[in-house]
Design a protein around this motif. Structure first.
Motif, PDB file in Angstrom:
ATOM      1  N   VAL A 134       0.923  -1.103   0.106  1.00 57.19           N
ATOM      2  CA  VAL A 134       0.104  -0.120   0.048  1.00 57.19           C
ATOM      3  C   VAL A 134       1.156   1.255  -0.145  1.00 57.19           C
ATOM      4  O   VAL A 134       1.949   1.211   0.750  1.00 57.19           O
ATOM      5  N   LEU A 135       0.537   2.286  -0.575  1.00 59.00           N
ATOM      6  CA  LEU A 135       1.112   3.556  -0.853  1.00 59.00           C
ATOM      7  C   LEU A 135       0.046   4.709  -0.112  1.00 59.00           C
ATOM      8  O   LEU A 135      -0.788   4.599  -0.519  1.00 59.00           O
ATOM      9  N   PHE A 136       0.839   5.174   0.796  1.00 65.75           N
ATOM     10  CA  PHE A 136       0.140   6.583   1.419  1.00 65.75           C
ATOM     11  C   PHE A 136       0.836   7.769   0.680  1.00 65.75           C
ATOM     12  O   PHE A 136       1.814   8.094   1.090  1.00 65.75           O
ATOM     13  N   PRO A 137      -0.141   8.225  -0.118  1.00 70.41           N
ATOM     14  CA  PRO A 137       0.219   9.534  -0.985  1.00 70.41           C
ATOM     15  C   PRO A 137       0.449  10.817  -0.182  1.00 70.41           C
ATOM     16  O   PRO A 137      -0.225  10.959   1.041  1.00 70.41           O
ATOM     17  N   GLY A 138       1.181  11.779  -0.824  1.00 69.49           N
ATOM     18  CA  GLY A 138       0.996  13.090  -0.085  1.00 69.49           C
ATOM     19  C   GLY A 138      -0.316  13.756  -0.583  1.00 69.49           C
ATOM     20  O   GLY A 138      -1.091  13.249  -1.255  1.00 69.49           O
ATOM     21  N   GLY A 139      -0.425  15.074   0.167  1.00 72.08           N
ATOM     22  CA  GLY A 139      -1.729  15.735  -0.320  1.00 72.08           C
ATOM     23  C   GLY A 139      -2.044  16.919   0.937  1.00 72.08           C
ATOM     24  O   GLY A 139      -0.976  17.248   1.541  1.00 72.08           O
ATOM     25  N   ALA A 140      -3.270  17.169   0.852  1.00 73.20           N
ATOM     26  CA  ALA A 140      -3.232  18.208   1.767  1.00 73.20           C
ATOM     27  C   ALA A 140      -4.735  18.171   2.591  1.00 73.20           C
ATOM     28  O   ALA A 140      -5.718  18.690   2.003  1.00 73.20           O
ATOM     29  N   THR A 141      -4.592  17.344   3.725  1.00 75.79           N
ATOM     30  CA  THR A 141      -5.903  17.034   4.402  1.00 75.79           C
ATOM     31  C   THR A 141      -5.433  17.068   5.954  1.00 75.79           C
ATOM     32  O   THR A 141      -4.326  16.894   6.201  1.00 75.79           O
ATOM     33  N   PHE A 142      -6.717  17.120   6.559  1.00 80.91           N
ATOM     34  CA  PHE A 142      -6.164  17.213   8.254  1.00 80.91           C
ATOM     35  C   PHE A 142      -6.482  15.772   8.451  1.00 80.91           C
ATOM     36  O   PHE A 142      -7.021  14.891   7.869  1.00 80.91           O
TER      37      PHE A 142
END
Length: 359
Positions: free
Chosen positions: A123-131
């Motif tokens: 599994v890959l946890f991507p980057g982003g912009a969430t709380f």
């Protein structure tokens, strides 16, 4: 009178003087010598056979976790009302390394993640912009996956996780125990940077087999793309007694010259993370971001996903058949050209609900 004779050991002719009186002693000597040689050769053969018989998955499928729809993109698709998305750059980065992708949706119960992970190879946890405090969102889903992956590995079922940027921070927060105070630090970096490798980085799994010329580029050129306002410091690991479990392998310096961890890996589980964005050098093109697109940036950033996919090949989970695979794969969703809409992502996949919703 001694008699000279010759024997051949590993292709080299060596002369041995044999006294007729000591023939029996010499026979014993030669027997011991021969056994020693065969023993050494046998050890090499066993090792080679063992490596050759290692079962590797030649059709790896990796799950990428979606995250809450961004406010900006939600405004571009008001009628569809998508609830989550995955940037296509992550999908392409996985595909470039020789694997396929299944989207993992947020807002599901634990059984959904466990059953799906039984079919996936990592599994890959991507980057982003969430709380991280939104209920049933990215962080809750990641926690389920992280804990299930620990269970799998504890049972001898090799299951890797790779995390980028936001995911990099979240994995340490999950290891710390999620609470009202998040175990991460303020850290602003919006530029391309080199890596400062830890003194023992070559003994890490992530960098052990990385080509020397790629290591040289990563250490000396501004090729890692940073885009974050939080980071993990050594002090974050020490404050929660994580230093015995998590191993920093490289560092970078933010805009205020704060030294932050750039890459780390777990000492026991196959969990790896990078604070920067390896996928952006090849697949994100917004001019105002000034991402590194040089050939050296593209080549050196391949090290990370190539490594992760090689780890996922060690997992032999599988779907029941090709028909079941096809129902889950990312190809069931269209990639939308969001760069033309002003998004930071060039393309995105959108999920639930699909189509228009009643007003």
């Amino acid at each position: 009178m001694p008699i000279s004779d010759k024997i051949n050991i590993k292709g080299k002719v060596q002369w041995i003087s044999i006294d007729l009186v000591d023939t029996m002693k010499m026979k014993r000597f030669l027997l011991v010598l021969l056994c020693s040689i065969l023993s050494c050769e046998g050890a090499v053969i066993v090792k080679e056979v063992s490596n050759a018989n290692q079962e590797l998955n030649e059709r790896p499928i990796i799950g990428i976790l979606s995250q809450e729809q961004s406010f900006y993109l939600h405004g571009k698709f008001p009628e569809e009302s998508y609830t989550s998305y995955i940037a296509a750059s992550y999908v392409k980065d996985v595909e470039k390394a020789g694997a396929r992708v299944v989207p993992i949706l947020i807002g599901k119960d634990r059984s959904y993640y466990k059953e799906l992970m039984k079919k996936l190879n990592g599994v890959l946890f991507p980057g982003g912009a969430t709380f991280f405090n939104q209920s049933n969102g990215y962080a809750d889903a990641a926690q389920h996956i992280y804990e299930i992956a620990q269970e799998f590995n504890d049972a001898g079922d090799y299951f890797p996780i790779f995390a980028t940027c936001l995911g990099f921070q979240l994995m340490i927060i999950l290891a710390s125990g999620r609470g009202t105070v998040e175990n991460r630090s303020s850290c602003r970096s919006f530029t391309n940077l080199p890596l400062v490798f830890a003194s023992d980085f070559r003994s890490s799994k992530m960098f052990r087999d990385a080509p020397e010329d790629m290591i040289h580029i990563l250490a000396n050129e501004n090729v890692t793309i940073n885009y974050h306002q939080y980071c993990i410091l050594d002090s974050n690991l020490k404050a929660y007694n994580l230093i015995n479990d998590w191993r920093p392998t490289s560092y970078s310096y933010d805009d205020n010259h704060i030294k932050f961890i750039a890459t780390y890996e777990h000492r026991r589980y196959p969990f790896y993370a990078v604070q920067f964005h390896p996928e952006k050098s090849s697949f994100e093109w917004k001019l105002s971001k000034h991402y590194a697109h040089s050939i050296n940036a593209v080549k050196s950033n391949r090290v990370f996903m190539d490594f992760f996919v090689s780890e996922c090949r060690k997992n032999t989970h599988a779907f029941e058949d090709a028909s079941e695979e096809n129902k889950y794969l990312i190809y069931n969703y269209p990639a939308v050209f969001t760069g033309v809409l002003g998004s930071a992502h060039h393309e995105c996949y959108f999920f639930e609900p699909r189509g228009k919703v009643s007003k």
